[in-house]
Design a protein around this motif. Structure first.
Motif, mmCIF file in Angstrom:
data_model
loop_
_atom_site.group_PDB
_atom_site.id
_atom_site.type_symbol
_atom_site.label_atom_id
_atom_site.label_comp_id
_atom_site.label_asym_id
_atom_site.label_seq_id
_atom_site.Cartn_x
_atom_site.Cartn_y
_atom_site.Cartn_z
ATOM 1 N N LEU A 57 -1.215 -3.652 -4.737
ATOM 2 C CA LEU A 57 -0.271 -2.548 -4.885
ATOM 3 C C LEU A 57 -0.845 -1.242 -4.323
ATOM 4 O O LEU A 57 -0.125 -0.507 -3.650
ATOM 5 C CB LEU A 57 0.151 -2.379 -6.344
ATOM 6 C CG LEU A 57 1.185 -1.290 -6.616
ATOM 7 C CD1 LEU A 57 2.470 -1.532 -5.829
ATOM 8 C CD2 LEU A 57 1.481 -1.203 -8.099
ATOM 9 N N PRO A 58 -2.128 -0.932 -4.536
ATOM 10 C CA PRO A 58 -2.666 0.289 -3.929
ATOM 11 C C PRO A 58 -2.577 0.277 -2.398
ATOM 12 O O PRO A 58 -2.294 1.308 -1.781
ATOM 13 C CB PRO A 58 -4.117 0.328 -4.396
ATOM 14 C CG PRO A 58 -4.112 -0.439 -5.680
ATOM 15 C CD PRO A 58 -3.095 -1.530 -5.478
ATOM 16 N N GLY A 71 0.904 -3.711 5.748
ATOM 17 C CA GLY A 71 0.510 -3.213 4.429
ATOM 18 C C GLY A 71 1.672 -3.105 3.471
ATOM 19 O O GLY A 71 1.523 -3.327 2.267
ATOM 20 N N LEU A 72 2.842 -2.793 3.998
ATOM 21 C CA LEU A 72 4.025 -2.636 3.157
ATOM 22 C C LEU A 72 4.489 -3.958 2.556
ATOM 23 O O LEU A 72 4.974 -3.993 1.427
ATOM 24 C CB LEU A 72 5.154 -1.997 3.983
ATOM 25 C CG LEU A 72 6.298 -1.344 3.241
ATOM 26 C CD1 LEU A 72 5.816 -0.211 2.345
ATOM 27 C CD2 LEU A 72 7.331 -0.824 4.241
ATOM 28 N N VAL A 73 4.322 -5.064 3.291
ATOM 29 C CA VAL A 73 4.840 -6.345 2.802
ATOM 30 C C VAL A 73 3.785 -7.267 2.203
ATOM 31 O O VAL A 73 4.137 -8.288 1.615
ATOM 32 C CB VAL A 73 5.610 -7.117 3.903
ATOM 33 C CG1 VAL A 73 6.867 -6.385 4.288
ATOM 34 C CG2 VAL A 73 4.750 -7.413 5.101
ATOM 35 N N GLN A 74 2.507 -6.917 2.350
ATOM 36 C CA GLN A 74 1.479 -7.794 1.767
ATOM 37 C C GLN A 74 1.662 -7.819 0.251
ATOM 38 O O GLN A 74 2.130 -6.860 -0.346
ATOM 39 C CB GLN A 74 0.073 -7.343 2.191
ATOM 40 C CG GLN A 74 -0.300 -5.922 1.842
ATOM 41 C CD GLN A 74 -0.629 -5.671 0.384
ATOM 42 O OE1 GLN A 74 -1.191 -6.533 -0.287
ATOM 43 N NE2 GLN A 74 -0.287 -4.510 -0.102
ATOM 44 N N GLY A 75 1.328 -8.918 -0.362
ATOM 45 C CA GLY A 75 1.620 -9.083 -1.779
ATOM 46 C C GLY A 75 0.435 -9.075 -2.709
ATOM 47 O O GLY A 75 0.582 -9.351 -3.887
ATOM 48 N N PHE A 76 -0.757 -8.759 -2.229
ATOM 49 C CA PHE A 76 -1.926 -8.886 -3.088
ATOM 50 C C PHE A 76 -2.504 -7.572 -3.575
ATOM 51 O O PHE A 76 -3.363 -7.570 -4.432
ATOM 52 C CB PHE A 76 -3.023 -9.720 -2.408
ATOM 53 C CG PHE A 76 -3.495 -9.160 -1.112
ATOM 54 C CD1 PHE A 76 -4.512 -8.221 -1.060
ATOM 55 C CD2 PHE A 76 -2.910 -9.574 0.083
ATOM 56 C CE1 PHE A 76 -4.954 -7.711 0.143
ATOM 57 C CE2 PHE A 76 -3.356 -9.062 1.294
ATOM 58 C CZ PHE A 76 -4.370 -8.130 1.326
ATOM 59 N N ARG A 117 -0.286 -1.360 -0.649
ATOM 60 C CA ARG A 117 1.128 -1.176 -0.338
ATOM 61 C C ARG A 117 1.505 0.304 -0.428
ATOM 62 O O ARG A 117 2.201 0.830 0.430
ATOM 63 C CB ARG A 117 2.009 -1.995 -1.272
ATOM 64 C CG ARG A 117 3.493 -1.827 -0.925
ATOM 65 C CD ARG A 117 4.431 -2.510 -1.882
ATOM 66 N NE ARG A 117 4.049 -3.890 -2.111
ATOM 67 C CZ ARG A 117 4.265 -4.518 -3.253
ATOM 68 N NH1 ARG A 117 4.847 -3.905 -4.261
ATOM 69 N NH2 ARG A 117 3.905 -5.769 -3.408
ATOM 70 N N LYS A 118 1.027 0.971 -1.472
ATOM 71 C CA LYS A 118 1.331 2.394 -1.627
ATOM 72 C C LYS A 118 0.700 3.216 -0.500
ATOM 73 O O LYS A 118 1.326 4.141 0.023
ATOM 74 C CB LYS A 118 0.862 2.902 -2.988
ATOM 75 C CG LYS A 118 1.745 2.422 -4.124
ATOM 76 C CD LYS A 118 1.300 3.009 -5.450
ATOM 77 C CE LYS A 118 2.255 2.594 -6.552
ATOM 78 N NZ LYS A 118 1.971 3.269 -7.817
ATOM 79 N N ALA A 119 -0.520 2.880 -0.116
ATOM 80 C CA ALA A 119 -1.177 3.591 0.988
ATOM 81 C C ALA A 119 -0.406 3.388 2.286
ATOM 82 O O ALA A 119 -0.219 4.333 3.067
ATOM 83 C CB ALA A 119 -2.622 3.116 1.131
ATOM 84 N N ALA A 120 0.063 2.169 2.524
ATOM 85 C CA ALA A 120 0.857 1.887 3.726
ATOM 86 C C ALA A 120 2.163 2.681 3.706
ATOM 87 O O ALA A 120 2.589 3.231 4.727
ATOM 88 C CB ALA A 120 1.145 0.386 3.828
ATOM 89 N N ALA A 121 2.789 2.749 2.544
ATOM 90 C CA ALA A 121 4.038 3.500 2.405
ATOM 91 C C ALA A 121 3.820 4.985 2.694
ATOM 92 O O ALA A 121 4.610 5.617 3.409
ATOM 93 C CB ALA A 121 4.616 3.308 1.001
ATOM 94 N N ILE A 122 2.753 5.530 2.148
ATOM 95 C CA ILE A 122 2.438 6.944 2.405
ATOM 96 C C ILE A 122 2.143 7.151 3.887
ATOM 97 O O ILE A 122 2.606 8.126 4.494
ATOM 98 C CB ILE A 122 1.262 7.407 1.515
ATOM 99 C CG1 ILE A 122 1.711 7.443 0.054
ATOM 100 C CG2 ILE A 122 0.740 8.768 1.972
ATOM 101 C CD1 ILE A 122 0.579 7.589 -0.941
ATOM 102 N N GLY A 123 1.404 6.233 4.479
ATOM 103 C CA GLY A 123 1.106 6.325 5.906
ATOM 104 C C GLY A 123 2.357 6.289 6.759
ATOM 105 O O GLY A 123 2.502 7.075 7.707
#
Length: 134
Positions: free
Chosen positions: A63-64, A56-61, A66-72
């Motif tokens: 942004l929400p 989730g952090l590196v997927q490019g399609f 990516r942010k959810a993965a970062a929070i996780g």
């Protein structure tokens, strides 16, 4: 550019850690606090969470996403801190000192950095480089 590079490095770290959790869970079970229920399932689920967070952090399609993965991943780093403390205690009580203070002290200080790094790389925060509105 720095965000992207650090995001990929962090994702690779978590992806590798997730794979290790799945294929070699025994070391993680030994440092699991006794109060954690179903430790085998927890190690399995944390491995899956690390892998999904990394993807989730590196997927490019999205942004929400990516942010959810970062929070996780940030929450994950907070949740595994008790295991890090137990590992520290176990090692320090060994006659040879285990991995020693040179490993454990930086690891303890690194945990909050991993929390921040996940949030920063995922675009959840821009602290401490936030532009001040005037």
């Amino acid at each position: 550019m720095t965000h992207r590079i650090l995001r990929v490095i962090l994702a690779l770290f978590y992806f590798a850690a997730g794979i290790i959790h799945l294929i070699a869970p025994k070391p993680f079970l030994t440092i699991m606090p006794l109060w954690v229920p179903a430790p085998e399932a927890v190690v399995l689920l944390t491995g899956i969470a690390e892998i999904l967070g990394a993807v989730g952090l590196v997927q490019g399609f999205s942004l929400p996403l990516r942010k959810a993965a970062a929070i996780g991943l940030a929450l994950y780093a907070v949740c595994v801190f008790p295991a890090n403390i137990k590992h520290f205690i176990i090692d320090m009580t060994k006659a040879d000192g285990g991995l020693g203070l040179g490993y454990h002290v930086p690891r303890m200080f690194a945990q909050p950095v991993f929390v921040w790094l996940a949030l920063w790389c995922g675009g959840v925060t821009d602290w401490p480089w936030r532009k001040v509105a005037r």
